[in-house]
Design a protein around this motif. Structure first.
Motif, short mmCIF file in Angstrom:
data_model
loop_
_atom_site.label_atom_id
_atom_site.label_comp_id
_atom_site.label_asym_id
_atom_site.label_seq_id
_atom_site.Cartn_x
_atom_site.Cartn_y
_atom_site.Cartn_z
N ALA A 1 0.81 -1.15 0.03
CA ALA A 1 0.04 0.05 0.00
C ALA A 1 0.67 1.33 0.06
O ALA A 1 0.40 2.35 -0.20
N THR A 2 2.18 1.27 0.26
CA THR A 2 3.03 2.39 0.42
C THR A 2 4.08 2.05 -0.43
O THR A 2 4.39 2.89 -1.49
N PHE A 3 4.78 1.14 -0.43
CA PHE A 3 6.04 0.86 -1.42
C PHE A 3 5.23 -0.44 -2.50
O PHE A 3 5.97 -1.39 -2.46
N ASN A 4 4.61 0.20 -3.31
CA ASN A 4 4.01 -0.71 -4.32
C ASN A 4 5.15 -1.25 -5.20
O ASN A 4 4.93 -2.45 -5.75
N GLN A 5 6.02 -0.39 -5.59
CA GLN A 5 6.91 -0.85 -6.43
C GLN A 5 8.53 -0.38 -5.91
O GLN A 5 8.88 0.45 -6.37
N PRO A 6 9.09 -1.13 -4.72
CA PRO A 6 10.07 -0.84 -4.08
C PRO A 6 11.20 -0.72 -4.76
O PRO A 6 11.90 0.49 -4.66
N GLU A 7 11.51 -1.21 -5.97
CA GLU A 7 12.75 -1.13 -6.81
C GLU A 7 12.68 0.11 -7.30
O GLU A 7 13.71 0.91 -7.59
N LYS A 8 11.46 0.37 -8.10
CA LYS A 8 11.38 1.58 -8.90
C LYS A 8 11.30 2.89 -7.93
O LYS A 8 12.13 3.74 -8.26
N ILE A 9 10.78 2.62 -6.58
CA ILE A 9 10.85 3.85 -5.77
C ILE A 9 12.39 4.23 -5.54
O ILE A 9 12.84 5.33 -5.50
N ILE A 10 12.72 3.24 -5.06
CA ILE A 10 14.41 3.42 -4.42
C ILE A 10 15.31 3.91 -5.36
O ILE A 10 16.21 4.77 -5.20
N ASN A 11 14.99 3.32 -6.95
CA ASN A 11 15.93 3.96 -8.01
C ASN A 11 15.75 5.46 -8.16
O ASN A 11 16.56 6.36 -8.42
N GLU A 12 14.19 5.87 -8.18
CA GLU A 12 13.78 7.10 -8.31
C GLU A 12 14.65 8.14 -7.39
O GLU A 12 14.99 9.11 -7.46
N LEU A 13 14.58 7.78 -6.00
CA LEU A 13 15.02 8.33 -5.04
C LEU A 13 16.55 8.48 -5.23
O LEU A 13 16.87 9.56 -4.88
N HIS A 14 17.19 7.43 -5.54
CA HIS A 14 18.48 7.60 -5.72
C HIS A 14 18.98 8.59 -6.87
O HIS A 14 19.99 9.31 -6.81
N GLN A 15 18.18 8.57 -7.89
CA GLN A 15 18.54 9.50 -9.03
C GLN A 15 18.10 11.14 -8.59
O GLN A 15 18.95 11.91 -9.35
N LEU A 16 17.47 11.33 -7.66
CA LEU A 16 17.32 12.72 -6.98
C LEU A 16 18.48 12.91 -6.29
O LEU A 16 18.37 13.94 -5.50
#
Length: 749
Positions: free
Chosen positions: A310-325
């Motif tokens: 319900a929060t980290f529905n796509q954990p790998e994608k979310i983590i990668n996006e945060l790293h890119q920022l």
């Protein structure tokens, strides 16, 4: 017949005399806490003496005490004294001092060659309590939490965790039995664990527990260290030699960290990260609480290692996006095995129990593979001391086993002496949003930094909201935290813990616990305060500009045991006023920080030690050795810089690793000579252990107006490309730009 009777008489006489001798020998055996003991006195160094009472029997004449995980493994020097019975006085010599041991009562007196008593230790043979001379000046240390900078006048049971009636203001008690006498001595009690300190009267007393819960809490073996030195820096260095040097953290750990609690959707994660970058509010790490302490966190519940869909529905994608920022990602975890133990590496031929740290680490590996950068091991108050240290160890050696050579990061609520070897950071626990809490935490941070680890901080704004929580309190806490090692905002009603959260009109998800005495929501009128965000920006940018200075302080902590946040006593030990001062501190040796901790304050009384000082904001000169009054508005945290100081300032960046071509500026405060040795490395690897960093020595000759820049003798690597530096003289504001190629250069100003 007469001959037989004579032989029988002689036999009986010998038997009786032997029995008497045996009884006399038994009576002369040193007995403490109902245990036959052997007294061992070992000169650890020219400044440190180890005093040990260990179990003894004639059949098992072991002369060594098994060391615990608290101490750095080492070969100990030969003892000065090993005795199982004390018939009379024993006089010993140690480093031009005299040690006298007296059996009744068991007393160890250390004095000068002229007979002046420096310290006297009396050991109670019934309880193994240790009396000592507390002197007349402040007593510092004893870990985190508890009241006041000066521990004199307190009885401290040294109970670990959130102590009822005081954690709301003083935070979680993290007791460490390292007591510093500012007259030039310190005591560190290695065994037993968890003794109490009675500092209400003279002499002071260390008292073992009457009913120990674990074997390490028993009165015997009794093992403690006495440190004698006139220099505070020597005292801290000796303590560091015993319990270990801090591990160098990744450089990004000095940046700002934003904590999240209840997440209503995956979009909240993206929104917060994007807002930091759009508003140009510097931030390095985003921290996510687990489900359980909030209704909807990153995982499925306490102790879970599974992402919440319900929060980290796509954990790998979310983590990668945060790293890119440019963000690092830190996850909260709790519920470790109570009996954590073991070490890395492991022998894979053996089956490991689930409470072995290698077994427990296996649960973390899938998250590490996804790119998690750090860990927030919460709770742990109920863990035995050895398990607390094992928990610090697992979050150091575990990540290194998967990412060799990359510095780990972990943030804990508990620990013990020795945890600094594993790079663990600690925050002060679930404190309340009160002005009294903010005021108390200046001294809390100083004592923690002196006796536990240099890496400490507190929840900006307080964890549990109260009616006292306002934009003003949040700003004052934010200013204080910008000069704490850990710069993190966290707490219930977490929307208010974002730098822009006080001007949205939104409390965020309701997290005030009904029936939690003292807690409550702030006044809704406070949610339209447009002053908070600009002031937070001001101190975020200052924190990032000071990264070159702060990172050098971290290296000093690693090499010398000096904390970043320093009681004035460290650099002004002969100044009684400075030694007593618990509401201000030094950041390194050159910057004095005086947090504003009173509601509605328009001025701040400040003590300046001897010398010439500059107001950081106005560059106004002030003579030291006096108390001054500094007028303040909401944006002002009083800061003073010592004359002769050379402070390296970097450019404003949005995160530590952000590329920039802007030059470093050396701000030189005239009026005295001074120097600074800047430390730089890659900020990530363990190469610092091999000396693979760069040290640049900058010195200022005030009379000749000459700045000298040259490689320090510790530098082992080439500086590489030529760099552009600026120098700014203050208060004159003379500025000059120059290039540095790794060779000595002199700049006339």
């Amino acid at each position: 017949m007469k001959k037989a009777r004579l032989l029988m008489f002689n036999f009986c006489l010998i038997f009786c005399l032997s029995a008497v001798w045996a009884q006399t020998a038994s009576d002369q055996t040193l007995k403490v806490a109902d245990t036959d003991c052997q007294l061992v006195i070992t000169p650890v160094s020219d400044h440190t003496l180890r005093i040990t009472l260990q179990p003894y029997s004639a059949q098992d004449n072991s002369r060594t005490l098994n060391d615990s995980p608290v101490l750095v493994p080492r070969e100990w020097p030969a003892p000065l004294l090993i005795k199982a019975n004390l018939k009379a006085l024993s006089d010993l010599k140690w480093n031009n001092l005299k040690i006298q041991v007296k059996p009744e009562p068991l007393t160890i007196t250390i004095s000068t060659s002229g007979g002046k008593v420096i310290q006297e230790l009396v050991i109670d043979k019934t309880t193994a309590a240790v009396q000592f001379l507390p002197g007349d000046r402040p007593l510092l240390g004893l870990g985190g939490g508890g009241q006041g900078l000066d521990r004199r006048g307190l009885y401290d049971p040294m109970d670990n965790g959130h102590r009822a009636g005081e954690y709301q203001i003083y935070g979680s008690r993290l007791p460490i039995p390292f007591l510093i006498g500012t007259e030039g001595w310190a005591l560190f009690f290695h065994r037993p664990y968890n003794g109490a300190f009675d500092l209400r009267t003279k002499p002071g007393v260390f008292v073992p527990r009457e009913r120990p819960k674990e074997p390490e809490e028993k009165a015997i073996p009794l093992d403690f260290f006495l440190i004698l030195a006139s220099s505070p820096e020597v005292i801290l260095a000796e303590y560091t030699d015993l319990t270990g040097k801090p591990a160098m953290p990744p450089k990004w750990a000095l940046g700002y960290m934003q904590s999240h609690r209840t997440l209503t959707s995956p979009e909240v994660i993206t929104e917060v990260a994007s807002t930091f970058r759009e508003k140009k509010l510097p931030c390095d790490a985003l921290i996510y609480l687990g489900t359980g302490y909030c209704p909807s966190g990153w995982n499925l519940g306490h102790g879970s290692f599974e992402f919440n869909p319900a929060t980290f529905n796509q954990p790998e994608k979310i983590i990668n996006e945060l790293h890119q920022l440019g963000f690092k990602v830190i996850l909260h975890i709790n519920n470790p095995p109570v009996t954590l133990h073991g070490d890395f590496p492991v022998d894979e031929t053996f089956s490991l129990p689930p409470d072995h740290i290698a077994s427990y680490w296996e649960k973390h590996r899938p998250l590490l593979t996804l790119g998690i950068d750090g860990w927030w091991p919460d709770d742990g108050d109920v863990l035995p001391i050895d398990s607390r240290l094992s928990r610090h160890l697992i979050y150091y050696q575990g990540p290194l086993s998967d990412r060799p050579g990359k510095r780990p990061f972990s943030l804990h609520r508990t620990g013990y002496a020795g945890m600094q070897r594993y790079g663990g950071w600690v925050w002060s626990g679930d404190v309340f949003s009160l002005w009294d809490t903010l005021a108390a935490h200046v001294a809390v941070g100083l004592n923690f930094s002196l006796s536990a680890t240099p890496f400490w901080g507190t929840d900006i704004g307080g964890f549990t909201p109260t009616g006292e929580l306002t934009g003003e309190l949040y700003v004052r806490w934010f200013q204080f935290a910008s000069f704490c090692p850990l710069f993190r905002s966290h707490g219930r009603q977490w929307y208010l813990h974002r730098p822009w959260g006080w001007n949205t009109g939104d409390f965020g998800p309701m997290e005030v616990v009904e029936g939690h005495k003292g807690s409550g929501l702030p006044d809704p009128e406070e949610l339209h305060n447009d002053q908070v965000e600009p002031i937070c920006r001001q101190y975020l940018e200052l924190r990032y500009r000071l990264l070159p200075y702060n990172y050098t302080l971290v290296r000093e902590a690693v090499d010398k045991g000096l904390p970043l946040m320093r009681a004035l006593w460290i650099h002004y030990p002969d100044d009684p006023e400075a030694t007593r001062c618990g509401d201000e501190y030094l950041w390194g040796k050159d910057i004095l920080v005086a947090p504003v901790v009173k509601k509605g304050a328009t001025s701040r009384t400040i003590y300046l030690p001897a010398g010439l000082w500059y107001d950081f904001w106005s560059n106004r000169r002030e003579m030291g050795g006096q108390v001054i009054k500094r007028y303040v508005d909401l944006s002002t945290l009083p800061l003073y810089v010592r004359a002769g100081a050379i402070i390296p300032f970097g450019p404003v960046i949005q995160y530590v690793d952000q590329p920039t071509d802007e030059p470093l500026t050396w701000q030189v405060y005239t009026g005295d000579n001074g120097d600074f040795v800047l430390y730089e490395d890659d900020g990530v690897s363990l190469d610092y252990l091999k000396g693979q960093g760069s040290w640049i020595h900058v010195s200022w000759n005030d009379r000749d107006r000459l700045l000298t820049v040259e490689p320090d003798e510790k530098t082992k690597i080439s500086p590489g490309k030529t760099r552009t530096f600026q120098v700014l003289l203050l208060p004159e504001r003379t500025k000059k730009t120059f290039t540095y190629s790794g060779k000595k250069i002199e700049i006339k100003l």
